[in-house]
Structures are given as C-alpha cells and as structure tokens.
Scaffold this active site. Structure first.
Site, short mmCIF file in Angstrom:
data_model
loop_
_atom_site.label_atom_id
_atom_site.label_comp_id
_atom_site.label_asym_id
_atom_site.label_seq_id
_atom_site.Cartn_x
_atom_site.Cartn_y
_atom_site.Cartn_z
N GLN A 28 48.91 8.49 7.33
CA GLN A 28 49.74 7.37 6.93
C GLN A 28 50.57 6.83 8.10
O GLN A 28 50.79 5.63 8.21
CB GLN A 28 50.68 7.80 5.80
CG GLN A 28 50.00 7.98 4.46
CD GLN A 28 49.51 6.68 3.85
OE1 GLN A 28 50.06 5.60 4.08
NE2 GLN A 28 48.43 6.75 3.07
N HIS A 108 56.82 9.30 -0.42
CA HIS A 108 56.70 10.17 -1.58
C HIS A 108 58.10 10.65 -1.91
O HIS A 108 58.91 10.91 -1.01
CB HIS A 108 55.77 11.35 -1.25
CG HIS A 108 55.56 12.32 -2.36
ND1 HIS A 108 55.44 11.92 -3.68
CD2 HIS A 108 55.46 13.68 -2.37
CE1 HIS A 108 55.25 13.01 -4.44
NE2 HIS A 108 55.27 14.08 -3.67
N GLU A 231 26.82 15.70 -7.53
CA GLU A 231 26.68 14.44 -8.25
C GLU A 231 28.01 13.88 -8.75
O GLU A 231 28.07 12.75 -9.24
CB GLU A 231 25.71 14.61 -9.42
CG GLU A 231 24.26 14.79 -8.97
CD GLU A 231 23.27 14.66 -10.11
OE1 GLU A 231 23.64 14.09 -11.15
OE2 GLU A 231 22.14 15.13 -9.94
#
Length: 336
Positions: A28, A108, A231
């Site tokens: 970030q 945050h 998957e």
C-alpha cells in the site's frame, strides 16, 4: 445504503502546500505515495533505521527519512506499517515529534479502535482504505481509473477532517471509482470478521477439509487438490465479475443442484453460531488482546501453526502440481 462520494465531491486544495509522510513503502505504501505525488501532493517517506526498502524509495524519487524525522516535517502522517507495530512507533517516534495540529491517517482502524493509539486532542484522525492490493491501486490510477476507497473520521479537531479524508482518497484514485463513508469501528470489525470467518480462516479450512475428506476416502491427492483447491479460483473469479448469481448461472446444472442441496449441510447452524461467537470476540476486544499478546511473546503459537501448515500434505501436493502450470508464476514462502 452507504453514501458514495466521487472526485466532484472532493477538494484537493485541502492538500495544497501540505506535506504527507507515508510510513512504510510496501504494497500500500508505494501505491499511496506514487498516486499522491502524481496528483500534485508533496510526499515524503518514513522508514525504520536499516530498512531494506530505503534504496528503492530513493530510486523512485522520494525523500526518505526515519519515521521520527518524517513525522516532524509532515502535515499529514499516514500509517501503512503492520497493525502490531503501529502503537510502539506512534509512542516512541511519532508522538514526541509530530506537529501539534498534524493529521493522523490510517488505512485500517485496528490500532485506534482498540485503543493501541490514543491521539492527542489537537489532531484530526481519519482513515483512507483502498479496497484492493497496492499494485492494483497503483495500476488503476496509472490507467486513469481507480479502486474504491473507504473513508472514516475518528476525531475532527479542525472541523474539516472529512474534507481532508476525501481529498486524500481522491488523490489516490478512489474518487474515480467511489468513496464510501464508514466508521473506524465498522471498518475494523467487519474487516477482522471477514478475514477470520470467510476469506482466510473459513475458506482455507474448508479447502483443507475437502482435500482431506477425499484423500482419506482413498482418492488420489492430485485429484483432491484440483477439485477442492485449484478450481476455487475459477469460482471466485466468476463471483468477482458478476456476484454469486452469475457464478451459479455460469456453472453446470449439476453443480447448481449440488450447491442447493449441499451448501447448507456444510455451513450449518453450528457454523453460523461459531461465526457469531467470532464476531462477539472481535467486538469485545478479545481477539485484539489475544493478537497483541501473541506478538508480545514472540508469536509462539503462530510459529508452530505455520510450521505444521506448511508441511501438510495439501501443500506438498499443490507445490508439485503447480510445476505443471507454466502460465502461472509459482510462489514460495520461506520456512519459519
């Protein structure tokens, strides 16, 4: 419904003539710093002594200082280092050096919401949280797009804290996609719950349980890995693109029927009770206290857990199968 703001609602003049100190230059940190600079904001970087990132920061054209030095020069300080480090850095390096009316910004709310950082009364305290990894935040901005952002105001000393938060969010590209207003409490508690109950704890445990169920029943580990883990990306990609309904529309009718009859048998009322208990422990601070103590004692449980998890059969099988997928850049973490 949440209120959504865009670039037209933000006034970047609030950041004119201001210096923003970004603490940390990781995922970030680099995105915030580069996007802010490209929006015309003066940015400096604060790193701890001996940081290996220092040369990268200089190469990217930023002035780099210690956190203490950067705090003394900045009008806005953005905390982008890990949660468990923020309190110590604030107490020892930021608080003694920060300007009286400088603004404290976070991506945050953990440290502020759980009382690890208690800002002085003269500081605006707000949050800007892009809802995407740093490399996406940077790439979207460079392409003229943006990643949605959350903003929140914890303390409004100036009476203009929300304006500063909107300006910052717009400057990192959030106003191009949408800026949603929340609170430190809501962002922190929903973020922790999502990680624990679904995104990290829930999903990883579900995948491993499915893999182990098939292997214990005598099926080949490779088949179990493909069906229960590999998957999953296909399913998540469809949900990401069009929601759960799009995923269900896109899979086979057999898969849809299996979804209908089996999902509620796996995620039962007991599972929902466990989720509610997790949320309660987040809300009352139990999880925060436990996490802080784990760090203070050198992370003994996490180290044992990581060693056990990394040596599990599911990881060994996956590592070998990924060698068969040349289109994918395989990742490997260091051993504890």
């Amino acid at each position: 419904m949440a209120k959504v703001y865009y670039d037209r609602d933000a006034d970047l003049s609030f950041l004119e003539g201001k210096t923003v100190a970004v603490f940390g230059y990781g995922s970030q940190g680099h995105a915030h710093a580069q996007n802010l600079r490209d929006s015309g904001v003066k940015v400096i970087i604060g790193l701890h002594e001996g940081s290996k990132t220092r040369e990268t920061v200089k190469k990217d054209g930023f002035e780099v200082y210690t956190v203490a030095e950067a705090a003394s020069k900045a009008d806005v300080v953005m905390f982008l280092m890990p949660d468990h480090l923020q309190a110590g850095i604030y107490k020892n390096e930021v608080m003694p050096n920060i300007k009286k009316d400088a603004k404290l910004a976070f991506a945050h709310g953990f440290s502020v919401h759980f009382g690890q950082i208690t800002p002085g009364p003269d500081h605006d305290v707000f949050m800007i949280a892009p809802k995407g990894p740093g490399h996406i935040v940077r790439r979207m901005y460079a392409e003229g797009k943006g990643v949605p952002c959350l903003i929140a105001v914890y303390q409004d000393a100036s009476g203009k804290a929300k304006d500063f938060a909107l300006a910052y969010a717009s400057a990192v590209g959030g106003g191009r996609a949408g800026i949603i207003e929340t609170t430190f409490k809501e962002e922190t508690e929903t973020d922790l719950f999502g990680e624990q109950a679904v995104l990290c704890g829930g999903v990883s445990e579900l995948m491993q349980a499915g893999f182990e169920t098939l292997v214990e029943a005598g099926y080949q580990p490779e088949m179990a890995y493909f069906e229960c883990i590999n998957e999953l990306k296909l399913i998540v990609d469809m949900i990401f693109e069009g929601g759960i309904s799009w995923m269900r529309y896109s899979v086979s009718d057999t898969a849809k029927y299996g979804d209908m009859i089996a999902g509620p048998r796996v995620v039962t009322e007991e599972s929902r009770k466990a989720m509610k208990q997790l949320l309660k422990e987040i809300q009352d601070g139990t999880f925060a206290r436990d996490w802080i103590l784990e760090n203070q004692t050198g992370r003994p449980r996490m180290k044992k857990w990581a060693e056990r998890a990394q040596s599990a059969e599911v990881e060994t099988v996956g590592k070998e199968l990924r060698k068969m997928m040349p289109w994918m850049e395989s990742k490997e973490i260091p051993k504890f």
